[in-house]
Structures are given as C-alpha cells and as structure tokens.
Motif scaffolding. Sequence first.
Motif, PDB file in Angstrom:
ATOM      1  N   VAL A  51       0.850  -1.188   0.000  1.00 53.29           N
ATOM      2  CA  VAL A  51       0.000   0.000   0.000  1.00 53.29           C
ATOM      3  C   VAL A  51       0.886   1.239   0.000  1.00 53.29           C
ATOM      4  O   VAL A  51       1.844   1.331   0.778  1.00 53.29           O
ATOM      5  N   LEU A  52       0.534   2.179  -0.870  1.00 48.63           N
ATOM      6  CA  LEU A  52       1.201   3.477  -0.925  1.00 48.63           C
ATOM      7  C   LEU A  52       0.144   4.552  -0.751  1.00 48.63           C
ATOM      8  O   LEU A  52      -0.922   4.478  -1.364  1.00 48.63           O
ATOM      9  N   ILE A  53       0.442   5.528   0.091  1.00 52.40           N
ATOM     10  CA  ILE A  53      -0.456   6.669   0.273  1.00 52.40           C
ATOM     11  C   ILE A  53       0.327   7.938  -0.032  1.00 52.40           C
ATOM     12  O   ILE A  53       1.417   8.141   0.493  1.00 52.40           O
ATOM     13  N   GLY A  54      -0.252   8.773  -0.877  1.00 56.25           N
ATOM     14  CA  GLY A  54       0.331  10.079  -1.201  1.00 56.25           C
ATOM     15  C   GLY A  54      -0.667  11.167  -0.858  1.00 56.25           C
ATOM     16  O   GLY A  54      -1.864  11.018  -1.137  1.00 56.25           O
ATOM     17  N   ALA A  55      -0.204  12.240  -0.256  1.00 44.89           N
ATOM     18  CA  ALA A  55      -1.115  13.300   0.176  1.00 44.89           C
ATOM     19  C   ALA A  55      -0.478  14.674   0.020  1.00 44.89           C
ATOM     20  O   ALA A  55       0.711  14.855   0.269  1.00 44.89           O
ATOM     21  N   SER A  56      -1.311  15.623  -0.366  1.00 44.53           N
ATOM     22  CA  SER A  56      -0.830  16.994  -0.547  1.00 44.53           C
ATOM     23  C   SER A  56      -1.132  17.844   0.686  1.00 44.53           C
ATOM     24  O   SER A  56      -1.962  17.495   1.520  1.00 44.53           O
ATOM     25  N   ILE A  57      -0.452  18.949   0.727  1.00 46.50           N
ATOM     26  CA  ILE A  57      -0.606  19.943   1.791  1.00 46.50           C
ATOM     27  C   ILE A  57      -1.349  21.156   1.225  1.00 46.50           C
ATOM     28  O   ILE A  57      -1.096  21.569   0.095  1.00 46.50           O
ATOM     29  N   ARG A  58      -2.265  21.698   2.010  1.00 46.83           N
ATOM     30  CA  ARG A  58      -2.863  22.988   1.675  1.00 46.83           C
ATOM     31  C   ARG A  58      -2.931  23.777   2.961  1.00 46.83           C
ATOM     32  O   ARG A  58      -3.430  23.296   3.965  1.00 46.83           O
ATOM     33  N   TYR A  59      -2.391  24.979   2.927  1.00 44.22           N
ATOM     34  CA  TYR A  59      -2.347  25.867   4.088  1.00 44.22           C
ATOM     35  C   TYR A  59      -1.728  25.186   5.306  1.00 44.22           C
ATOM     36  O   TYR A  59      -2.199  25.296   6.427  1.00 44.22           O
ATOM     37  N   GLY A  60      -0.661  24.435   5.045  1.00 43.10           N
ATOM     38  CA  GLY A  60       0.127  23.867   6.122  1.00 43.10           C
ATOM     39  C   GLY A  60      -0.372  22.568   6.715  1.00 43.10           C
ATOM     40  O   GLY A  60       0.165  22.123   7.723  1.00 43.10           O
ATOM     41  N   LYS A  61      -1.387  21.946   6.096  1.00 43.65           N
ATOM     42  CA  LYS A  61      -1.947  20.744   6.701  1.00 43.65           C
ATOM     43  C   LYS A  61      -2.301  19.691   5.652  1.00 43.65           C
ATOM     44  O   LYS A  61      -2.716  20.024   4.546  1.00 43.65           O
ATOM     45  N   HIS A  62      -2.165  18.427   6.062  1.00 40.10           N
ATOM     46  CA  HIS A  62      -2.779  17.345   5.315  1.00 40.10           C
ATOM     47  C   HIS A  62      -4.256  17.343   5.700  1.00 40.10           C
ATOM     48  O   HIS A  62      -4.621  17.807   6.774  1.00 40.10           O
ATOM     49  N   ARG A  63      -5.080  16.799   4.857  1.00 39.69           N
ATOM     50  CA  ARG A  63      -6.513  16.748   5.132  1.00 39.69           C
ATOM     51  C   ARG A  63      -6.814  15.885   6.371  1.00 39.69           C
ATOM     52  O   ARG A  63      -6.185  14.848   6.573  1.00 39.69           O
ATOM     53  N   PRO A  64      -7.799  16.290   7.170  1.00 42.00           N
ATOM     54  CA  PRO A  64      -8.171  15.491   8.351  1.00 42.00           C
ATOM     55  C   PRO A  64      -8.590  14.064   7.971  1.00 42.00           C
ATOM     56  O   PRO A  64      -8.332  13.122   8.732  1.00 42.00           O
ATOM     57  N   GLU A  65      -9.225  13.897   6.816  1.00 39.25           N
ATOM     58  CA  GLU A  65      -9.665  12.571   6.373  1.00 39.25           C
ATOM     59  C   GLU A  65      -8.489  11.617   6.208  1.00 39.25           C
ATOM     60  O   GLU A  65      -8.637  10.402   6.382  1.00 39.25           O
ATOM     61  N   LEU A  66      -7.321  12.161   5.880  1.00 37.12           N
ATOM     62  CA  LEU A  66      -6.133  11.336   5.734  1.00 37.12           C
ATOM     63  C   LEU A  66      -5.789  10.684   7.072  1.00 37.12           C
ATOM     64  O   LEU A  66      -5.583   9.470   7.154  1.00 37.12           O
ATOM     65  N   TYR A  67      -5.738  11.493   8.111  1.00 33.98           N
ATOM     66  CA  TYR A  67      -5.414  10.959   9.436  1.00 33.98           C
ATOM     67  C   TYR A  67      -6.499   9.994   9.922  1.00 33.98           C
ATOM     68  O   TYR A  67      -6.195   8.977  10.545  1.00 33.98           O
ATOM     69  N   GLN A  68      -7.747  10.293   9.641  1.00 37.02           N
ATOM     70  CA  GLN A  68      -8.835   9.399  10.043  1.00 37.02           C
ATOM     71  C   GLN A  68      -8.662   8.028   9.392  1.00 37.02           C
ATOM     72  O   GLN A  68      -8.776   7.004  10.064  1.00 37.02           O
ATOM     73  N   TYR A  69      -8.376   8.015   8.091  1.00 42.31           N
ATOM     74  CA  TYR A  69      -8.194   6.756   7.374  1.00 42.31           C
ATOM     75  C   TYR A  69      -6.986   5.992   7.910  1.00 42.31           C
ATOM     76  O   TYR A  69      -7.072   4.809   8.227  1.00 42.31           O
ATOM     77  N   ILE A  70      -5.871   6.687   8.031  1.00 42.11           N
ATOM     78  CA  ILE A  70      -4.640   6.040   8.497  1.00 42.11           C
ATOM     79  C   ILE A  70      -4.788   5.516   9.920  1.00 42.11           C
ATOM     80  O   ILE A  70      -4.393   4.386  10.215  1.00 42.11           O
ATOM     81  N   ASN A  71      -5.358   6.304  10.787  1.00 41.22           N
ATOM     82  CA  ASN A  71      -5.491   5.860  12.174  1.00 41.22           C
ATOM     83  C   ASN A  71      -6.460   4.683  12.298  1.00 41.22           C
ATOM     84  O   ASN A  71      -6.270   3.819  13.155  1.00 41.22           O
ATOM     85  N   ARG A  72      -7.459   4.630  11.432  1.00 41.24           N
ATOM     86  CA  ARG A  72      -8.399   3.508  11.426  1.00 41.24           C
ATOM     87  C   ARG A  72      -7.724   2.228  10.933  1.00 41.24           C
ATOM     88  O   ARG A  72      -8.063   1.136  11.373  1.00 41.24           O
ATOM     89  N   HIS A  73      -6.751   2.367  10.022  1.00 40.53           N
ATOM     90  CA  HIS A  73      -6.135   1.203   9.382  1.00 40.53           C
ATOM     91  C   HIS A  73      -4.642   1.045   9.702  1.00 40.53           C
ATOM     92  O   HIS A  73      -3.959   0.287   9.034  1.00 40.53           O
ATOM     93  N   HIS A  74      -4.160   1.730  10.721  1.00 45.14           N
ATOM     94  CA  HIS A  74      -2.712   1.734  10.969  1.00 45.14           C
ATOM     95  C   HIS A  74      -2.140   0.340  11.230  1.00 45.14           C
ATOM     96  O   HIS A  74      -1.018   0.044  10.829  1.00 45.14           O
ATOM     97  N   ALA A  75      -2.888  -0.530  11.872  1.00 41.69           N
ATOM     98  CA  ALA A  75      -2.359  -1.872  12.160  1.00 41.69           C
ATOM     99  C   ALA A  75      -2.121  -2.652  10.870  1.00 41.69           C
ATOM    100  O   ALA A  75      -1.065  -3.291  10.715  1.00 41.69           O
ATOM    101  N   VAL A  76      -3.059  -2.594   9.946  1.00 42.05           N
ATOM    102  CA  VAL A  76      -2.901  -3.298   8.669  1.00 42.05           C
ATOM    103  C   VAL A  76      -1.786  -2.657   7.856  1.00 42.05           C
ATOM    104  O   VAL A  76      -0.948  -3.353   7.267  1.00 42.05           O
ATOM    105  N   LEU A  77      -1.761  -1.328   7.823  1.00 38.85           N
ATOM    106  CA  LEU A  77      -0.705  -0.620   7.080  1.00 38.85           C
ATOM    107  C   LEU A  77       0.675  -0.978   7.633  1.00 38.85           C
ATOM    108  O   LEU A  77       1.624  -1.182   6.873  1.00 38.85           O
ATOM    109  N   SER A  78       0.773  -1.064   8.941  1.00 37.01           N
ATOM    110  CA  SER A  78       2.060  -1.363   9.573  1.00 37.01           C
ATOM    111  C   SER A  78       2.511  -2.798   9.312  1.00 37.01           C
ATOM    112  O   SER A  78       3.709  -3.081   9.302  1.00 37.01           O
ATOM    113  N   ALA A  79       1.569  -3.691   9.085  1.00 35.24           N
ATOM    114  CA  ALA A  79       1.902  -5.105   8.870  1.00 35.24           C
ATOM    115  C   ALA A  79       2.290  -5.402   7.416  1.00 35.24           C
ATOM    116  O   ALA A  79       2.816  -6.462   7.133  1.00 35.24           O
TER     117      ALA A  79
END
Length: 175
Positions: A51-79
């Motif tokens: 899995v590869l995730i790419g994300a852009s910055i706007r006004y100094g931040k990644h989108r909140p949805e990015l963190y929501q997705y990653i935090n929901r799936h971090h165990a699978v992503l880490s494995a």
Amino acid sequence: MKTLIIYSTIDGQTHRICQRIQNVCEQAGEQVTLVELSQAQSHNLAEFDKVLIGASIRYGKHRPELYQYINRHHAVLSAKTSAFFSVNVVARKPLKNTPETNPYMQKFMTLSMWQPKIRAVFAGMIDYPRYRLFDRVMIRFIMWITKGPTDTKGTFEFTDWDKVDEFASEFSQAK
C-alpha cells in the motif's frame, strides 16, 4: 503482487505523481489499483500486498480525512509493505525536500499512528490561473513571504520527476 495506491489531492498534482508511480509498478509486473482517498474505504486492505499513500498539503496541513483513514487502518498498514509521500511547495527548497528535513513530513510522523518506513517528499505545483480568488490571494501571499513565485498569471511546477521515478523504483522493489 497486488498494490493499492491511495491519493489525497486538492489540485491534482498528487494524483499525477501517483499515476507516474503506478506506471513504474505496473512495468515491474504489479497489479495496481489507484484510488482517491474518499474511495479507499471500499477496498479491503487485506487483499493487497503493498500500500502506498500520497497526500498533498494545503495551508500547512494534510486533510483530516487522511489521518482518520490512516489511524483507522494503521495496524494493517504497519503489517504490510507500505509507503507514504507528501506533496508540498515548501519542498521546492533544497533544505526542506527530504523526509528528515521537511516540516510537513515531520508533523505527519508526529500526528500519525502509522510510521511508514518508506517515505518521500515531493515539491508540488502552483497553478494560479486555476485557483479561486481566495486561494490565489492566499497562496500568492505565502509565496511572497517565502520568496516563491507571485505572478498570478503563471503556473509553476516544482516536481522533480526523476526523484519521483527513483522513489517509484524503490517502492516497486520493496517486498
């Protein structure tokens, strides 16, 4: 090898970078699925080898949805074999264009539950003519402060495509 590439983009440069990486992975024999972050929930991460995730910055931040997705799936992503890259205009500067020196990558690593081992930072693009008035004014102001291009009639691409290709090769070779 089944690979999922997820992108979060505002103006499309992150999507273009992901398409370039997709081509490299497909040439290496991988079966690649490319999806926008809002569509990623419909894909079961367990079905993919990488899995590869790419994300852009706007006004100094990644989108909140990015963190929501990653935090929901971090165990699978880490494995899995996984990677992350950030696209931002700050990376146009030589001292801020690596995962270790880019402030947005450092902030991501602090806020994210997922700690990808394969990381990259790519400079993005400024396309003043495509922006709404508010964004054009704000981005021009930011560029003025940071000594970037301020001609609102211009489009300025900072992406180093050779660097993208190098990262794509590294990711495609990762097992």
